[in-house]
Design a protein around this motif. Structure first.
Motif, PDB file in Angstrom:
ATOM      1  N   ILE A   1      -5.240  -9.259  15.831  1.00  0.00           N
ATOM      2  CA  ILE A   1      -4.879  -8.103  16.674  1.00  0.00           C
ATOM      3  C   ILE A   1      -6.045  -7.644  17.556  1.00  0.00           C
ATOM      4  CG2 ILE A   1      -4.103  -5.694  16.626  1.00  0.00           C
ATOM      5  CD1 ILE A   1      -2.634  -6.380  13.988  1.00  0.00           C
ATOM      6  N   PHE A   2      -7.253  -7.689  16.983  1.00  0.00           N
ATOM      7  CA  PHE A   2      -8.410  -7.170  17.738  1.00  0.00           C
ATOM      8  C   PHE A   2      -9.420  -8.272  18.056  1.00  0.00           C
ATOM      9  CE2 PHE A   2      -6.747  -3.684  15.078  1.00  0.00           C
ATOM     10  CZ  PHE A   2      -6.349  -2.824  16.096  1.00  0.00           C
ATOM     11  N   SER A   3      -8.940  -9.497  18.273  1.00  0.00           N
ATOM     12  CA  SER A   3      -9.897 -10.605  18.316  1.00  0.00           C
ATOM     13  C   SER A   3     -10.065 -11.243  19.697  1.00  0.00           C
ATOM     14  CB  SER A   3      -9.491 -11.662  17.294  1.00  0.00           C
ATOM     15  OG  SER A   3      -8.232 -12.151  17.620  1.00  0.00           O
TER      16      SER A   3
ATOM     17  N   SER B   1     -14.183   1.647  22.024  1.00  0.00           N
ATOM     18  CA  SER B   1     -13.281   1.892  20.891  1.00  0.00           C
ATOM     19  C   SER B   1     -12.113   0.937  21.061  1.00  0.00           C
ATOM     20  CB  SER B   1     -12.894   3.362  20.777  1.00  0.00           C
ATOM     21  OG  SER B   1     -11.814   3.711  21.573  1.00  0.00           O
ATOM     22  N   ARG B   2     -10.922   1.450  21.278  1.00  0.00           N
ATOM     23  CA  ARG B   2      -9.812   0.540  21.519  1.00  0.00           C
ATOM     24  C   ARG B   2      -8.773   1.236  22.384  1.00  0.00           C
ATOM     25  NH1 ARG B   2      -6.913   0.519  15.561  1.00  0.00           N
ATOM     26  NH2 ARG B   2      -5.071   1.640  16.217  1.00  0.00           N
ATOM     27  N   GLY B   3      -7.894   0.448  22.956  1.00  0.00           N
ATOM     28  CA  GLY B   3      -6.769   1.029  23.685  1.00  0.00           C
ATOM     29  C   GLY B   3      -7.144   1.674  25.002  1.00  0.00           C
TER      30      GLY B   3
ATOM     31  N   ASN C   1      -8.152   7.334   6.831  1.00  0.00           N
ATOM     32  CA  ASN C   1      -9.412   8.000   7.210  1.00  0.00           C
ATOM     33  C   ASN C   1      -9.392   8.734   8.553  1.00  0.00           C
ATOM     34  OD1 ASN C   1     -11.754   5.362   8.275  1.00  0.00           O
ATOM     35  ND2 ASN C   1      -9.822   5.966   9.122  1.00  0.00           N
ATOM     36  N   TRP C   2      -8.307   8.644   9.315  1.00  0.00           N
ATOM     37  CA  TRP C   2      -8.275   9.465  10.531  1.00  0.00           C
ATOM     38  C   TRP C   2      -7.539  10.790  10.302  1.00  0.00           C
ATOM     39  CZ3 TRP C   2      -3.090   9.672  11.457  1.00  0.00           C
ATOM     40  CH2 TRP C   2      -2.311   8.543  11.207  1.00  0.00           C
ATOM     41  N   GLN C   3      -7.075  10.991   9.090  1.00  0.00           N
ATOM     42  CA  GLN C   3      -6.498  12.304   8.792  1.00  0.00           C
ATOM     43  C   GLN C   3      -7.631  13.240   8.357  1.00  0.00           C
ATOM     44  OE1 GLN C   3      -3.239  11.597   6.056  1.00  0.00           O
ATOM     45  NE2 GLN C   3      -2.132  10.413   7.583  1.00  0.00           N
TER      46      GLN C   3
ATOM     47  N   PHE D   1       1.045  -3.669   5.296  1.00  0.00           N
ATOM     48  CA  PHE D   1       0.009  -2.635   5.266  1.00  0.00           C
ATOM     49  C   PHE D   1      -1.038  -2.846   6.348  1.00  0.00           C
ATOM     50  CE2 PHE D   1       1.671  -2.833   0.983  1.00  0.00           C
ATOM     51  CZ  PHE D   1       1.746  -1.502   0.613  1.00  0.00           C
ATOM     52  N   PHE D   2      -1.718  -1.760   6.688  1.00  0.00           N
ATOM     53  CA  PHE D   2      -3.038  -1.862   7.281  1.00  0.00           C
ATOM     54  C   PHE D   2      -3.991  -1.523   6.153  1.00  0.00           C
ATOM     55  CE2 PHE D   2      -6.971  -0.210   8.804  1.00  0.00           C
ATOM     56  CZ  PHE D   2      -7.335  -1.157   9.722  1.00  0.00           C
ATOM     57  N   GLN D   3      -4.857  -2.374   5.784  1.00  0.00           N
ATOM     58  CA  GLN D   3      -5.033  -3.757   6.128  1.00  0.00           C
ATOM     59  C   GLN D   3      -5.244  -4.530   4.842  1.00  0.00           C
ATOM     60  OE1 GLN D   3      -8.760  -4.604   8.216  1.00  0.00           O
ATOM     61  NE2 GLN D   3      -9.764  -2.874   7.284  1.00  0.00           N
TER      62      GLN D   3
HETATM   63  C1  GAL Z   1      -2.726   2.028  12.977  1.00  0.00           C
HETATM   64  C2  GAL Z   1      -3.325   0.858  13.719  1.00  0.00           C
HETATM   65  C3  GAL Z   1      -4.212   0.021  12.842  1.00  0.00           C
HETATM   66  C4  GAL Z   1      -5.144   0.889  12.064  1.00  0.00           C
HETATM   67  C5  GAL Z   1      -4.298   1.834  11.265  1.00  0.00           C
HETATM   68  C6  GAL Z   1      -5.037   2.679  10.278  1.00  0.00           C
HETATM   69  O1  GAL Z   1      -2.333   3.045  13.831  1.00  0.00           O
HETATM   70  O2  GAL Z   1      -2.326   0.038  14.257  1.00  0.00           O
HETATM   71  O3  GAL Z   1      -4.947  -0.879  13.636  1.00  0.00           O
HETATM   72  O4  GAL Z   1      -5.985   1.549  12.944  1.00  0.00           O
HETATM   73  O5  GAL Z   1      -3.613   2.678  12.144  1.00  0.00           O
HETATM   74  O6  GAL Z   1      -5.825   3.645  10.846  1.00  0.00           O
END
Ligand code: GAL
Length: 684
Positions: free
Chosen positions: A47-49, A113-115, A319-321, A349-351
């Motif tokens: 996905i990120f490669s 970062s990304r996006g 971890n982004w919450q 799942f991620f990941q």
């Molecule tokens: C999703 C994203 C993943 C990863 C995941 C966990 O939104 O597609 O690449 O970032 O969140 O934060």
């Protein structure tokens, strides 16, 4: 390929995002061995490669990817191969700094970062063509390829770009939509505040303005942003269809309104071969499984009821919450199987392996930093085995009791500035009504406002449809006339597709079906509640935020305002029309009290009471060639028992079946352990 599922799995999918480029090659063999131990049969790869695949423009390095794909293939693990187009390499931005997107206030975002993508950029289009073609040519007929994963979560976190290239693209999009400037000026109501356009190149994206920008222009720009990303998706999809015939192409959505608000998923759902969705449980939220169910039901809806696939969720903390609350024992399995109950063809799942570096190193994974001697790993292995036991569910479909009308464009319109109250919140209402339906053990099919086939639902709920066309109003009216029961919440049917108020009194598109008009909105002062009483019998209800002065034109009052600015007037009404009835709720009734209203409408619709069932015992039915399956997911800390016959509207008269996770015969009653899940194939 409208009914596609990942190729060659033979079972439900189980696995996750696999990012081997973050690890030395020695780790890969261990990865594959552990994947086999856990029952993994599908991974999302690459996905990120992009930077690894194309280290310099036009120079490809597929060696590492060939090797990892070969290892996975040898291990019997199939691949959901990504086009890495969500993160172009650093060299791309050095060559094309103009391809970095610009925010509404004119700031150009940076690489790192990304996006960071301007979907109108010709340089980006050229680069994605090159890398997608190279991947399609190299792996298009690889025997391990199960499907293609284009990009990653379009629209998260940003989609709109306000640069000059986007501005020119926006003008082309507008010219296609309106044909001439006269039509555009009329649609945007530019006579207001002297905004009339005399030439196309006078039109800009709705950049930051001193005060509120033209709402119709903003709404069109939101549509344009979703469409311009969709153009890029279609482009990659079509390249892959050409190079890799017969392999389904998807892109992972984030349909939950809590998690993405930029994409018109009704439009996107029509373009993918298979709907896939990512859902991240909000760890801190009370009863967060309700929101999860709503996301799963929305995923099924955007694929028009077809099987879909949960492509990402978390094994534990996110971890982004604000707080990465760890899942409690058993919670991951309940989450995964709730998605399966609601139509997912597996749980991903991620990941796979927790990252050591980068922004997401504290995000949970299937293989956590703690390694295999850990609760998470043991639960992953158990879940893999459980998913393996549900192979026969493939292709079966979730059966719903009720339809809920939801629309992204209407939500965007309602969220713009200067509405009658800042506290009007479409998402909150949709979630409140969804929760009330969940609590009555009713399964929801979300439907678009222009959807046909409503007559198969005894009850249709419209929790927040601010923007509704005349056509949508006519469809709801004929649904009621034909015998349906409709329940509409306030601030619905107010404007047309250009955010212009329908002529005449509110709610223009719905006043006939509801048998009433709204003379005046009565937003309430902060923290002030009003009471609603039912002269004909019924509990007293409390409402806050919103009330209305309702004029009855055929409808009957069921609850009335006992106090507040609309005191003495109708608050909740019922309009008998043709063979059916239309209910209207003009106030923001809190979640706890909403059930009383819903109970009346549900009774009108002839839906069963399920009062004997414990709260938070989630019951969902899937129906397939081999019969009906009842999922019973117990979110409570106490064991729950339910009668099998008639559970979740099952057709089964016998009230018996085989429990697929334990292999036990069950008859009469089903017992679900505290926090546990049971899946019963009901005897036909
Ligand atoms: C999703 C994203 C993943 C990863 C995941 C966990 O939104 O597609 O690449 O970032 O969140 O934060």
């Amino acid at each position: 390929m409208p009914h596609a599922t990942p190729r060659g799995l033979g079972r439900l999918a189980f696995g996750g995002d696999y990012n081997p480029e973050q690890w030395p090659e020695e780790v890969w063999r261990e990865d594959v061995a552990l994947m086999r131990e856990a029952g993994v049969n599908l991974v999302s790869l690459g996905i990120f490669s992009w930077a690894r695949i194309e280290p310099r423009r036009g120079e490809f390095d597929f060696g590492w990817l060939d090797r990892v794909i070969a290892l996975l293939h040898e291990g019997g693990i199939r691949i959901d191969l990504a086009t890495p187009t969500v993160v172009p390499p650093a060299w791309f931005y050095r060559e094309h700094p103009e391809a970095l997107p610009v925010s509404r206030d004119g700031t150009r975002w940076a690489f790192g970062s990304r996006g960071a993508i301007c979907h109108s950029s010709p340089a980006y289009r050229e680069a994605i063509t090159r890398v997608t073609t190279a991947l399609g040519e190299r792996y298009g007929d690889h025997p391990a390829l199960a499907m293609w994963h284009v990009h990653n979560e379009y629209g998260v976190p940003v989609l709109e770009c306000y640069c000059d290239v986007s501005a020119a693209h926006f003008r082309r999009w507008l010219a296609d939509r309106y044909g001439d400037l006269e039509a555009l000026n009329a649609a945007w109501g530019t006579a207001f505040w002297g905004q009339v356009y005399g030439a196309w190149d006078e039109i800009q994206p709705p950049r930051l303005t001193p005060t509120v920008a033209n709402p119709a222009q903003r709404l069109d720009f939101a549509r344009f942003a979703s469409d311009s990303a969709l153009e890029n998706f279609r482009h990659e999809r079509d390249l892959l269809h050409g190079l890799s015939p017969g392999v389904p192409v998807t892109t992972n959505f984030m349909v939950s309104p809590t998690q993405c608000d930029t994409m018109d998923y009704w439009a996107w759902g029509r373009e993918v071969d298979l709907v896939t969705n990512d859902h991240y449980l909000v760890g801190e939220e009370d009863r967060n499984h309700v929101n999860l169910s709503m996301a799963a039901d929305l995923s099924r809806a955007v694929g028009e009821g077809r099987p879909w696939l949960l492509l990402e969720h978390s094994t534990s903390g996110v971890n982004w919450q604000r707080r990465g609350i760890a899942k409690r024992p058993g919670e991951m399995a309940r989450n995964s199987l709730a998605h399966v109950a609601r139509g997912s063809e597996g749980a991903m799942f991620f990941q796979w392996r927790a990252s050591r570096a980068g922004a997401e190193k504290y995000h949970s994974a299937m293989l956590p930093h703690a390694g295999t001697d850990s609760r998470v790993w043991r639960e992953v292995v158990r879940l893999g085995a459980d998913i393996g036991r549900l192979a026969e569910l493939r292709g079966s479909r979730t059966v719903a009791d009720v339809a809920v009308v939801w629309d992204w464009q209407s939500w965007w319109a309602q969220k713009l500035e200067w509405r009658p109250s800042e506290e009007l919140n479409a998402r909150e209402r949709a979630e409140a009504y969804y929760a009330a339906l969940f609590d009555r053990h009713l399964t929801v099919d979300f439907v678009a406002p222009d959807a046909g086939g409503l007559e198969r639902y005894p009850l249709v709920v419209v929790p927040a449809l601010y923007l509704a066309t005349e056509g949508a109003g006519r469809r709801l009216r004929s649904y009621v006339e034909g015998g349906g029961t409709l329940l509409v919440s306030y601030f619905s049917g107010i404007v047309d597709e250009h955010d212009a108020v329908h002529p005449g009194p509110h709610p223009g598109a719905l006043r006939e079906v509801l048998g009433l008009t709204v003379e005046e909105f009565q937003p309430l002062h902060a923290e002030r509640a009003v009471r609603l009483t039912a002269p004909g019998g019924g509990p007293e209800l409390a409402a806050d935020t919103w009330a209305e002065t309702v004029v009855l034109r055929g409808a009957e009052p069921v609850w009335e305002y006992a106090d507040g600015p609309a005191a003495g007037g109708a608050a909740v009404t019922r309009h008998a029309l043709g063979e059916g009835a239309a209910w209207y709720v003009s106030a923001r009734i809190g979640r706890a009290d909403l059930d009383a209203v819903l109970a009346r409408a549900a009774a009108d619709a002839g839906l069963p009471e399920r009062d004997e069932l414990p709260r938070d015992l989630e019951l969902v039915r899937r129906s397939g060639e081999r019969g009906d399956y009842l999922f019973a997911i117990n979110h409570n800390d106490a064991e729950a028992t339910l009668p099998l016959a008639g559970a979740a509207g099952s057709r089964s008269g016998a009230g018996s079946g085989e429990e697929l996770l334990t292999g036990e015969r069950v008859s009469g009653k089903l017992t679900v352990p505290a926090g546990g899940v049971r899946v019963v194939r009901l005897d036909g």
